[in-house]
Scaffold this motif. Structure first.
Motif, PDB file in Angstrom:
ATOM      1  N   ILE A 121      34.485  36.640  28.651  1.00  0.00           N
ATOM      2  CA  ILE A 121      33.214  36.715  27.941  1.00  0.00           C
ATOM      3  C   ILE A 121      33.276  37.884  26.967  1.00  0.00           C
ATOM      4  CG2 ILE A 121      30.715  36.990  28.144  1.00  0.00           C
ATOM      5  CD1 ILE A 121      31.026  35.988  31.064  1.00  0.00           C
ATOM      6  N   SER A 122      33.015  37.601  25.701  1.00  0.00           N
ATOM      7  CA  SER A 122      33.026  38.641  24.677  1.00  0.00           C
ATOM      8  C   SER A 122      31.620  39.097  24.343  1.00  0.00           C
ATOM      9  CB  SER A 122      33.675  38.127  23.384  1.00  0.00           C
ATOM     10  OG  SER A 122      35.052  37.944  23.552  1.00  0.00           O
ATOM     11  N   GLU A 177      49.712  37.753  35.143  1.00  0.00           N
ATOM     12  CA  GLU A 177      49.949  37.196  33.811  1.00  0.00           C
ATOM     13  C   GLU A 177      49.032  37.848  32.778  1.00  0.00           C
ATOM     14  OE1 GLU A 177      50.408  32.794  31.792  1.00  0.00           O
ATOM     15  OE2 GLU A 177      48.947  33.066  33.399  1.00  0.00           O
ATOM     16  N   MET A 178      47.763  38.018  33.158  1.00  0.00           N
ATOM     17  CA  MET A 178      46.815  38.642  32.236  1.00  0.00           C
ATOM     18  C   MET A 178      47.138  40.117  32.036  1.00  0.00           C
ATOM     19  SD  MET A 178      45.050  36.239  31.138  1.00  0.00           S
ATOM     20  CE  MET A 178      44.057  37.318  30.115  1.00  0.00           C
ATOM     21  N   LYS A 179      47.667  40.768  33.079  1.00  0.00           N
ATOM     22  CA  LYS A 179      48.067  42.172  32.951  1.00  0.00           C
ATOM     23  C   LYS A 179      49.186  42.310  31.940  1.00  0.00           C
ATOM     24  CE  LYS A 179      47.325  46.384  34.275  1.00  0.00           C
ATOM     25  NZ  LYS A 179      45.995  47.017  34.048  1.00  0.00           N
ATOM     26  N   PRO A 218      41.800  47.645  26.612  1.00  0.00           N
ATOM     27  CA  PRO A 218      41.880  47.044  27.951  1.00  0.00           C
ATOM     28  C   PRO A 218      40.788  46.023  28.213  1.00  0.00           C
ATOM     29  CG  PRO A 218      40.942  49.251  28.083  1.00  0.00           C
ATOM     30  CD  PRO A 218      41.416  49.078  26.664  1.00  0.00           C
ATOM     31  N   LEU A 219      41.122  45.053  29.056  1.00  0.00           N
ATOM     32  CA  LEU A 219      40.147  44.085  29.536  1.00  0.00           C
ATOM     33  C   LEU A 219      39.275  44.741  30.608  1.00  0.00           C
ATOM     34  CD1 LEU A 219      42.682  41.148  30.031  1.00  0.00           C
ATOM     35  CD2 LEU A 219      40.911  41.226  28.269  1.00  0.00           C
ATOM     36  N   ILE A 220      38.058  44.230  30.764  1.00  0.00           N
ATOM     37  CA  ILE A 220      37.168  44.714  31.821  1.00  0.00           C
ATOM     38  C   ILE A 220      37.012  43.603  32.846  1.00  0.00           C
ATOM     39  CG2 ILE A 220      34.859  45.564  32.391  1.00  0.00           C
ATOM     40  CD1 ILE A 220      34.658  46.609  29.533  1.00  0.00           C
ATOM     41  N   ILE A 272      36.586  39.768  31.792  1.00  0.00           N
ATOM     42  CA  ILE A 272      37.404  38.685  32.327  1.00  0.00           C
ATOM     43  C   ILE A 272      37.132  38.520  33.810  1.00  0.00           C
ATOM     44  CG2 ILE A 272      39.385  40.201  32.817  1.00  0.00           C
ATOM     45  CD1 ILE A 272      41.172  37.820  31.860  1.00  0.00           C
ATOM     46  N   SER A 273      37.164  37.261  34.268  1.00  0.00           N
ATOM     47  CA  SER A 273      36.831  36.992  35.666  1.00  0.00           C
ATOM     48  C   SER A 273      37.861  37.572  36.628  1.00  0.00           C
ATOM     49  CB  SER A 273      36.684  35.482  35.895  1.00  0.00           C
ATOM     50  OG  SER A 273      37.860  34.792  35.494  1.00  0.00           O
ATOM     51  N   LYS A 274      39.135  37.569  36.227  1.00  0.00           N
ATOM     52  CA  LYS A 274      40.173  38.108  37.097  1.00  0.00           C
ATOM     53  C   LYS A 274      41.381  38.520  36.281  1.00  0.00           C
ATOM     54  CE  LYS A 274      42.974  37.011  41.188  1.00  0.00           C
ATOM     55  NZ  LYS A 274      43.337  35.966  42.185  1.00  0.00           N
ATOM     56  N   ILE A 275      41.841  39.732  36.491  1.00  0.00           N
ATOM     57  CA  ILE A 275      43.044  40.198  35.806  1.00  0.00           C
ATOM     58  C   ILE A 275      44.246  39.880  36.696  1.00  0.00           C
ATOM     59  CG2 ILE A 275      44.285  42.159  34.813  1.00  0.00           C
ATOM     60  CD1 ILE A 275      41.669  43.459  34.159  1.00  0.00           C
TER      61      ILE A 275
END
Length: 263
Positions: free
Chosen positions: A104-105, A118-120, A129-131, A112-115
């Motif tokens: 969600i931006s 792969e997302m890391k 960084p993603l939250i 992000i729902s889950k890091i």
């Protein structure tokens, strides 16, 4: 005559690993010598565009999040369109029922729902960084103002989800595959083309005086907006077919445009 050149980022100006070719940097610098203004139109956040501008040492007009936000190179905000509270909650509840990773931006952050691992790894190629965490339904309209939703997954699954979402939220959303593994959901009426049209009106030029280059399905509205359209040779065939020209690099598109100006 072309007065503005707009480029997509990922897969276009940005190569794998966030690499920008020196030839592309040099060609962008030459635009002003030919009286051509410069813009970046992307699905990324505005803060990412600003980092790119630092890297290429050029200011740019900025169309971010597929046209949700438009800002001039002097940082004047000329267009904004985010989801209202009721639509934000309805879309959020619908999308989190899927098994796909949900992003969600807002204007300035990406949740992000889950890091995952792969997302890391992907995060290493992001400029910020993603939250982790999207459980903020009660914060919509207060601390959270959603501008774009993204689902990550396999292309064939995302296409099915896209069809379902468009049917369910017909009057409220636009949907684009910004990448074979990423489905974007933005407010109704939002696209890179509409963002560039708003910019063109502000700059007192016509859409057909804009040249664009991109590589994804979310670039098709730009291609349909102007006859000066360039698709990357790495783009899907369906995307290439919508453009007037196909090029291997951004600098090829710029060379084609500037040579036409000189002749």
């Amino acid at each position: 005559m072309v007065k503005l050149f707009a480029t997509d980022l990922d897969g276009t100006l940005l190569k794998k690993g966030n690499i920008i070719k020196e030839e592309d940097k040099d060609s962008i610098k030459r635009l002003s010598d030919n009286g051509i203004d410069f813009a970046i139109a992307t699905g990324r956040l505005d803060r990412d565009i600003l980092e790119i501008c630092k890297e290429i040492n050029q200011s740019a007009h900025r169309v971010s999040q597929n046209g949700t936000f438009v800002q001039t190179k002097t940082n004047e905000s000329i267009y904004t369109k985010t989801f209202d509270v009721s639509n934000s909650k309805a879309i959020h509840e619908k999308m989190r029922k899927y098994q796909n990773i949900l992003c969600i931006s807002t204007k300035d952050e990406l949740y992000i729902s889950k890091i995952t691992a792969e997302m890391k790894a992907l995060e290493n190629f992001l400029y910020f960084p993603l939250i982790e965490g999207i459980d903020f339904l009660d914060q919509y309209g207060e601390s959270i103002h959603a501008s774009k939703y993204m689902l990550l997954g396999e292309e064939q699954d995302l296409v099915k989800i896209q069809t379902e979402l468009l049917s369910h939220f017909t009057d409220n959303i636009e949907s684009y595959l910004s990448d074979p593994n990423c489905l974007d959901i933005v407010p109704k009426g939002v696209s890179k083309a509409e963002g560039l049209k708003a910019l063109a009106q502000h700059l007192q030029m016509e859409p057909n005086e804009i040249a664009v280059v991109g590589d994804s399905y979310n670039d098709i509205p730009m291609f349909e907006m102007t006859p000066n359209s360039y698709a990357m040779s790495t783009a899907p065939a369906a995307v290439q077919q919508k453009a007037s020209h196909v090029v291997d690099d951004v600098f090829e598109a710029i060379d084609h445009i500037t040579n036409a100006v000189k002749s």
